[in-house]
Write a protein that holds these residues in place. Structure first.
Motif, PDB file in Angstrom:
ATOM      1  N   ARG A 613      39.824   8.876  30.734  1.00 20.89           N
ATOM      2  CA  ARG A 613      38.505   8.455  30.269  1.00 20.89           C
ATOM      3  C   ARG A 613      37.889   7.573  31.346  1.00 20.89           C
ATOM      4  O   ARG A 613      38.527   6.639  31.834  1.00 20.89           O
ATOM      5  CB  ARG A 613      38.618   7.653  28.970  1.00 20.89           C
ATOM      6  CG  ARG A 613      37.251   7.146  28.522  1.00 20.89           C
ATOM      7  CD  ARG A 613      37.303   6.398  27.233  1.00 20.89           C
ATOM      8  NE  ARG A 613      37.869   5.075  27.403  1.00 20.89           N
ATOM      9  CZ  ARG A 613      38.082   4.240  26.401  1.00 20.89           C
ATOM     10  NH1 ARG A 613      37.825   4.616  25.164  1.00 20.89           N
ATOM     11  NH2 ARG A 613      38.595   3.054  26.605  1.00 20.89           N
ATOM     12  N   ASP A 616      35.100   2.356  30.684  1.00 22.39           N
ATOM     13  CA  ASP A 616      34.451   2.063  29.404  1.00 22.39           C
ATOM     14  C   ASP A 616      34.422   0.550  29.189  1.00 22.39           C
ATOM     15  O   ASP A 616      35.233  -0.002  28.458  1.00 22.39           O
ATOM     16  CB  ASP A 616      35.225   2.759  28.276  1.00 22.39           C
ATOM     17  CG  ASP A 616      34.532   2.622  26.931  1.00 22.39           C
ATOM     18  OD1 ASP A 616      33.338   2.298  26.913  1.00 22.39           O
ATOM     19  OD2 ASP A 616      35.184   2.836  25.905  1.00 22.39           O
ATOM     20  N   GLU A 706      31.929   9.040  19.516  1.00 21.85           N
ATOM     21  CA  GLU A 706      32.074   7.650  19.063  1.00 21.85           C
ATOM     22  C   GLU A 706      30.832   7.129  18.373  1.00 21.85           C
ATOM     23  O   GLU A 706      30.826   6.016  17.862  1.00 21.85           O
ATOM     24  CB  GLU A 706      32.344   6.730  20.266  1.00 21.85           C
ATOM     25  CG  GLU A 706      33.584   7.093  21.032  1.00 21.85           C
ATOM     26  CD  GLU A 706      33.885   6.095  22.126  1.00 21.85           C
ATOM     27  OE1 GLU A 706      34.723   5.222  21.889  1.00 21.85           O
ATOM     28  OE2 GLU A 706      33.296   6.197  23.212  1.00 21.85           O
ATOM     29  N   ASP A 730      35.204   3.144  17.487  1.00 23.03           N
ATOM     30  CA  ASP A 730      33.768   2.961  17.656  1.00 23.03           C
ATOM     31  C   ASP A 730      32.974   3.773  16.639  1.00 23.03           C
ATOM     32  O   ASP A 730      31.945   3.319  16.151  1.00 23.03           O
ATOM     33  CB  ASP A 730      33.342   3.338  19.081  1.00 23.03           C
ATOM     34  CG  ASP A 730      33.554   2.172  20.029  1.00 23.03           C
ATOM     35  OD1 ASP A 730      33.199   1.039  19.637  1.00 23.03           O
ATOM     36  OD2 ASP A 730      34.088   2.377  21.125  1.00 23.03           O
ATOM     37  N   ARG A 740      33.304  -4.116  15.353  1.00 23.65           N
ATOM     38  CA  ARG A 740      34.735  -3.853  15.177  1.00 23.65           C
ATOM     39  C   ARG A 740      35.614  -5.085  15.403  1.00 23.65           C
ATOM     40  O   ARG A 740      36.777  -5.107  15.003  1.00 23.65           O
ATOM     41  CB  ARG A 740      35.189  -2.706  16.076  1.00 23.65           C
ATOM     42  CG  ARG A 740      35.016  -2.989  17.537  1.00 23.65           C
ATOM     43  CD  ARG A 740      35.162  -1.735  18.362  1.00 23.65           C
ATOM     44  NE  ARG A 740      36.481  -1.607  18.953  1.00 23.65           N
ATOM     45  CZ  ARG A 740      36.827  -0.674  19.817  1.00 23.65           C
ATOM     46  NH1 ARG A 740      35.957   0.249  20.178  1.00 23.65           N
ATOM     47  NH2 ARG A 740      38.028  -0.616  20.330  1.00 23.65           N
TER      48      ARG A 740
HETATM   49 MG    MG Z   1      35.562   3.409  22.039  1.00 26.59          MG
END
Ligand code: MG
Ligand code: PEP
Length: 845
Positions: A613, A616, A706, A730, A740
Motif C-alpha cells: 500500500r 498512507d 475505505e 476507515d 476512529r
Molecule cells: Mg485506512
C-alpha cells in the motif's frame, strides 16, 4: 541625521502592519514596518546591506544596512511550517547585497494554498536606532517605488550586536529542550525578545557553543533553534536572576506556539493510532484499571520490581581521572548497545533494534555530555556528574506535553543507568524471580524488559507510560501481556499476591478467588489447546466446509512481520503498511532504500504475493519533511492518496521502488483512501509513466475501499482496477462519521454495524460483476466472529494480523458457503451492530 529610503521588495498592495492577520506582527512585537500583499514572486533587496539572517525555511531574511538598521522580510504568515517548500533563496547569510538584488523566489500559489497568508512583512527590528519612519501607501512596484524612509537617530551606536556576558558573573539557566514543532521562527523569537527586553541585564541565548542576544529577534532567528534542540539562557546584570526565572518557563511552554502536536519525526509507527486515554478507576477496589499495552491474559503472582539505586560520592579529587572513567564507561556502553542492535537486526527485529539505536544516539548528545563534563571539571565525581545530567534531561522530557516524547524519558533513564552500572562496576540488578511472575513497577526500562527470563515472567504492569512506550513495544514482541498506566495502588500490592492480568482490557484483578483463578486457567488451557490445534493446520489452505478457498494473508508493517507471517501459515501479504519506511526520520526514504526494503520482503515471502500500500499518512500525522499545514478536519483533508497528488515526487519515487522490486516476485500495488474515479485514473497514469520509464512489466493495481463513495461506486471502480481491499477501520469511521481514535466514541464504533456490512456487500457485488477479486484488510478481518459474515458476503481474501492467521483459517473451515451466505443475509437485515454480534454469537455455538 541619516535618512535611508527603501525601495519596495515586491509588487502588490501596501498594508499597515497593524492589519496583518498575526498578532506578533500586528502588535509590532518584531518591530515597526509595513506589509505587502504581493502580486510578484521575487523578493528584492530594499536597501544595500549584508544578509545577517536567512532562516533555514527560507521564508525570512534580514539585511543590515551600514548604519546598523536591520530590515527583516518575512514572506507570508505561518510559512515556517512549509520548511522551505515553495522558496528558493539566491543569497547566503553573510553575503553583501545591493538594493534591487534578487533575494528569494517563492511560489505564490503554493504559499497561498498551504499557509495562512502570503502577506509579506517588512520590519525594522532595531527600533531603538530609529527616529522616525515615513511609510508609503497604495500600490508598490518592486525595485521601483519607494516603500519607506527611515530616519536614524544621531549619535547612537548600534547596540544590537550579539553579546555574551564576559566580565560580569553570569547566571546560567538549566538546559531547556525546545518544544516548538517548527523551532524558533518569527513568533517565538519576537516573544522571547519582548520578554528579554523587560530586563536591564544582558541576556544571551546559548545553543551548541553559539550565543545570541535574546533581545534581538534577528539574532535569535540567526541561531536557527530547532525543535528538540537544547538551549540555555545566560544573564548578567542587576536583574539577571529574575530574568532567568521568568523567561525559562516561557521557553519551556512554547513562547505562544502550540506545542501539543509533535512533529512526525518523533512519532513511532505504532503511534499512528492515537494513544489510548488513561482509564479511570473501575469502582471495584479489587479491579485496577490501566491501558491495554500488550494483549493476552496472565495468571500469576505479584513481584514488585524496585528501582535500581546507586551509591556514590559527590566530590572527587582528580578531575582528569574522573573524565577518563566517564569516557571509558560511555564507550563501553555504546559498544554494548551497538552489539545489541546488531544482534537484533540479525534476527530481523528492526523495531527493537531501533530502540537501542536511539539509546546509542542519546549517549552522543553533545548537550547532555556537556552538562556531565562541566560538573566533572568543577570537581564532582563521574557518577554524580552523569547522574545529574541524565536525570535533569529526563525530567525535562517528562515535563513535555508531547506524550510520545515524554515517554522517551524512560529510555534516557535506561541508558543513564547502563552507564552508571559501568561506572560502579555493577551487573544489571537481577532479582530472583518465582515462576509465573507478574512484574509490577513504576516503570521498567526497555533494556530490563528485553533481557527478561520469558519462561518465568507472565506479565508486566507499570504505573507509567502508555501503549506507545518502548516497554510496551518490546512486551508485544515477546508476547507478554502488559498493562501500562495502571492505578498507583498497584505499587502497594504485596509480593506473592495472586493476580489476573488482562492485557486486552487493561485490567488487573487482585485478591482473585481460587475459583476465578481456576476458571481463568481452565479457559487459558482451552485457548492454548485450540491454538495448538489451529497451528497444526496453519499451513493448510483455508477451505469452507464445501471446499471454497479463502485466501488468508497477513497485514504487516516491516520485514520481521513477513518472516513471522510465513511461519504462521500466511499465504502472502495482503497489506504492507509502507508508512514504516517514512516515519521517525527527518528526510524521505530514497528510491534505493525503499526498493531494498520491498525486495527483502518479497524475497522473505518465498514466492507468495505481496500487496504494497502506498504511503498512507495525512494531515493528522504530518511528516517533518513534508509540509502539511494544520487542517481543521484532518480525516477529511489531505490524507491517503491525496498526499501523492500534492507531492507527486514522493509518490513517483515510491512507485518506482515498488515496480523495481516487482521483478523479484509477485508484487501488487494498492492505493489508500481513493474516493473518486478521477483519482484512480490519475494515479494509474503516474504509475504507468514510471513503469514505462523503467521498462518493467505491468503489475496488478488495486484500491483500498475505505470511504462510502468507493463502496457505492464499486462496480465503476472495478472496471479500473484488478482488485479491491476493504479497509474496514476507515470505512467504519467514514460510514458512521465517528473518529476512529475518539476515546468517547470507542464503544459505539463497530465495524459489524449493518450499515458497514451493506457497504461491504455493495463492494463485493461490484467487484464480482466485473470478474475482480476482493479482500478485507481492516481490523474486522482479524475478528473470528466476523468470518462467516465476510465469507457469506463474498470476500475472497482475508488479510489479518500475523498472530490471528491460524485462528482465522480455522474459522473459515467451520462453515459451508451456504451457511455463511445465510448468516450474511440475516446480518444485513439486522438493525444494530449489537444485533449482528448477538446473531453471530448464536451461530457460533
Ligand atoms: Mg485506512
Ligand atoms: C483500514 O482503514 O481499515 C486500514 C486497513 O488502513 P489503516 O488502518 O492503516 O488506516
Amino acid at each position: 541625521m541619516q535618512k535611508i529610503t527603501l525601495t519596495a521588495p515586491l509588487s502588490g498592495i501596501i498594508y499597515p502592519i497593524e492589519e496583518v492577520p498575526d498578532p506578533v506582527f500586528a502588535q509590532k512585537m518584531v518591530g515597526d514596518g509595513l506589509s505587502i500583499d504581493p502580486t510578484s514572486h521575487t523578493l528584492f533587496a530594499p536597501i544595500d546591506g549584508t544578509v545577517t539572517q536567512l532562516h533555514s525555511a527560507m521564508h525570512a531574511v534580514t539585511l543590515t544596512h551600514s548604519s546598523g538598521l536591520e530590515v527583516m522580510m518575512h514572506i507570508g504568515i505561518d510559512t515556517v511550517a512549509l520548511k522551505g517548500k515553495g522558496f528558493e533563496a539566491h543569497i547566503k547569510a553573510g553575503q553583501e547585497v545591493k538594493q534591487g538584488d534578487a533575494l528569494i523566489d517563492f511560489d505564490i500559489d503554493f504559499i497561498a494554498t498551504n499557509a495562512k497568508s502570503v502577506m509579506t512583512q517588512i520590519i525594522f527590528t532595531n527600533g531603538e536606532l530609529i527616529e522616525s519612519i515615513e511609510k508609503a501607501e497604495g500600490i508598490a512596484e518592486s525595485k521601483e517605488s519607494p516603500l519607506a524612509t527611515v530616519t536614524i537617530k544621531e549619535a547612537l551606536v548600534c547596540q544590537n550586536t550579539i553579546n555574551t556576558p564576559q566580565n560580569e558573573e553570569a547566571i546560567l539557566s538549566e538546559m531547556i529542550i525546545i518544544p516548538n514543532p517548527t523551532g524558533f521562527h518569527a513568533r517565538p523569537a519576537a516573544i522571547l525578545a519582548g520578554l528579554a527586553k523587560k530586563y536591564t541585564s544582558k541576556i544571551a541565548l546559548l545553543k551548541n557553543g553559539k550565543s545570541a542576544n535574546s533581545k534581538s529577534v534577528v539574532a535569535i532567528m540567526g541561531l536557527d533553534v530547532q525543535y528538540n534542540d537544547t538551549v540555555q539562557l545566560s544573564a548578567s546584570g542587576e536583574d539577571a536572576k529574575e530574568a532567568v526565572a521568568a523567561i525559562v518557563p516561557q521557553i519551556q511552554s512554547g513562547l505562544g506556539d502550540d506545542v501539543k502536536a509533535p512533529p512526525a519525526a518523533a512519532v513511532t509507527a505504532s503511534a499512528i493510532k492515537k494513544p489510548e486515554p488513561k482509564k479511570k478507576s473501575s469502582g471495584d477496589p479489587d479491579l485496577l484499571m490501566g491501558i491495554a499495552a500488550s494483549p493476552g491474559v496472565a495468571v500469576g503472582i505479584a513481584v514488585q520490581i524496585k528501582e535500581e539505586k546507586f551509591d556514590f560520592a559527590e566530590e572527587a579529587t582528580d578531575a582528569h581521572e574522573q573524565k577518563n572513567r566517564f569516557e571509558s564507561a560511555l564507550e563501553s556502553s555504546k559498544n554494548d548497545l551497538a552489539a545489541l542492535k546488531e544482534s537484533l537486526e540479525k534476527e530481523a527485529n528492526l523495531s527493537k533494534a531501533a530502540i537501542f539505536a536511539a539509546h546509542h544516539e542519546m549517549l552522543e548528545d553533545p548537550d547532555l555530555l556537556e552538562i556531565a563534563q562541566n560538573l566533572i571539571d568543577q570537581g564532582k565525581s563521574a557518577e554524580y556528574s552523569w547522574d545529574q545530567a541524565y536525570t535533569l534531561y529526563a525530567k525535562q522530557l517528562e515535563g513535555l506535553q508531547n506524550k510520545l516524547l515524554a515517554e522517551r524519558a524512560n529510555d534516557l533513564r535506561d541508558v543513564g543507568k547502563r552507564v552508571m552500572r559501568l561506572l560502579r562496576g555493577k551487573e544489571q540488578a537481577s532479582q530472583t524471580l518465582p515462576d509465573n511472575a507478574i512484574l509490577i513497577a513504576e516503570e521498567l526500562t526497555p533494556s530490563f524488559v528485553a533481557t527478561i527470563d520469558t519462561q518465568k515472567v507472565k506479565g508486566f504492569c507499570i504505573t507509567t507510560g502508555g501503549a506507545t512506550s518502548h516497554v510496551a513495544i518490546i512486551a508485544r514482541s515477546l508476547d507478554i501481556p502488559t498493562i501500562a498506566g495502571i492505578e498507583e495502588q498497584a505499587l502497594d500490592i504485596i509480593d506473592g499476591e495472586p493476580l489476573i492480568l488482562d492485557g486486552d482490557k487493561g485490567t488487573l484483578r487482585l485478591h482473585a478467588s481460587q475459583t476465578l483463578i481456576d476458571e481463568t486457567i481452565h479457559k487459558q488451557q482451552l485457548i492454548t489447546e485450540e491454538r495448538a490445534k489451529n497451528l497444526e493446520r496453519a499451513f493448510e489452505e483455508a477451505l469452507t466446509a464445501d471446499g471454497k478457498k479463502i485466501e488468508v494473508v497477513a497485514n504487516i508493517g516491516e520485514l520481521k512481520d513477513a518472516v513471522a507471517g510465513v511461519k504462521l501459515g500466511a499465504e502472502g501479504v495482503g497489506l504492507l503498511r509502507s508508512e514504516f519506511l517514512f516515519l521517525e526520520r527527518t528526510s524521505e526514504p530514497s528510491e534505493e532504500e525503499q526498493y531494498e526494503a520491498y525486495r527483502d520482503i518479497i524475497l522473505a515471502l518465498e514466492g507468495r504475493p505481496l500487496i504494497v500500500r502506498t504511503l498512507d499518512v495525512g494531515g493528522d500525522k504530518p511528516l517533518p519533511y513534508l509540509p502539511m499545514p494544520a487542517e481543521e478536519n484532518p480525516f477529511l483533508g489531505v490524507r491517503g492518496i491525496r498526499i501523492g497528488f500534492e507531492n507527486q515526487e514522493i509518490f513517483r519515487v515510491q512507485a518506482r521502488a515498488v515496480l523495481r522490486a516487482s521483478t523479484h516476485g509477485k508484487i501488487r500495488i494498492m492505493f489508500p483512501m481513493i474516493s473518486t474515479i478521477d483519482e484512480i485514473r490519475e494515479v494509474k497514469v503516474m504509475l504507468e509513466e514510471e513503469r514505462e520509464k523503467l521498462g518493467v512489466a505491468p503489475i496488478e493495481v488495486g484500491i483500498m475501499v475505505e470511504v462510502p463513495s468507493a463502496a457505492i461506486l464499486a462496480d465503476q471502480f472495478a472496471k479500473e482496477v484488478d482488485f479491491f481491499s476493504i479497509g474496514t477501520n476507515d470505512l467504519t469511521q467514514y460510514t458512521l462519521a465517528m473518529d476512529r481514535g475518539h476515546a468517547r466514541l470507542a464503544s459505539k464504533i463497530d465495524a459489524l454495524d449493518p450499515a458497514v456490512l451493506r457497504f461491504i456487500k455493495l463492494t463485493a457485488d461490484g467487484a464480482h460483476k466485473e470478474g475482480k477479486w476482493l479482500g478485507v484488510c481492516g481490523g474486522l478481518a482479524s475478528d473470528p466472529l466476523a468470518v462467516p459474515v465476510l465469507v457469506g458476503l463474498g470476500i475472497d481474501e482475508l488479510s489479518v494480523s500475523v498472530p490471528s492467521i491460524p485462528k482465522i483459517k480455522a474459522e473459515v473451515r467451520r462453515y459451508s458457503s451456504n451457511e455463511a451466505q445465510t448468516i450474511a443475509s440475516n446480518a444485513l437485515l439486522c438493525a444494530t451492530a449489537k444485533d449482528v454480534r448477538a446473531l453471530l454469537e448464536k451461530e457460533r455455538r
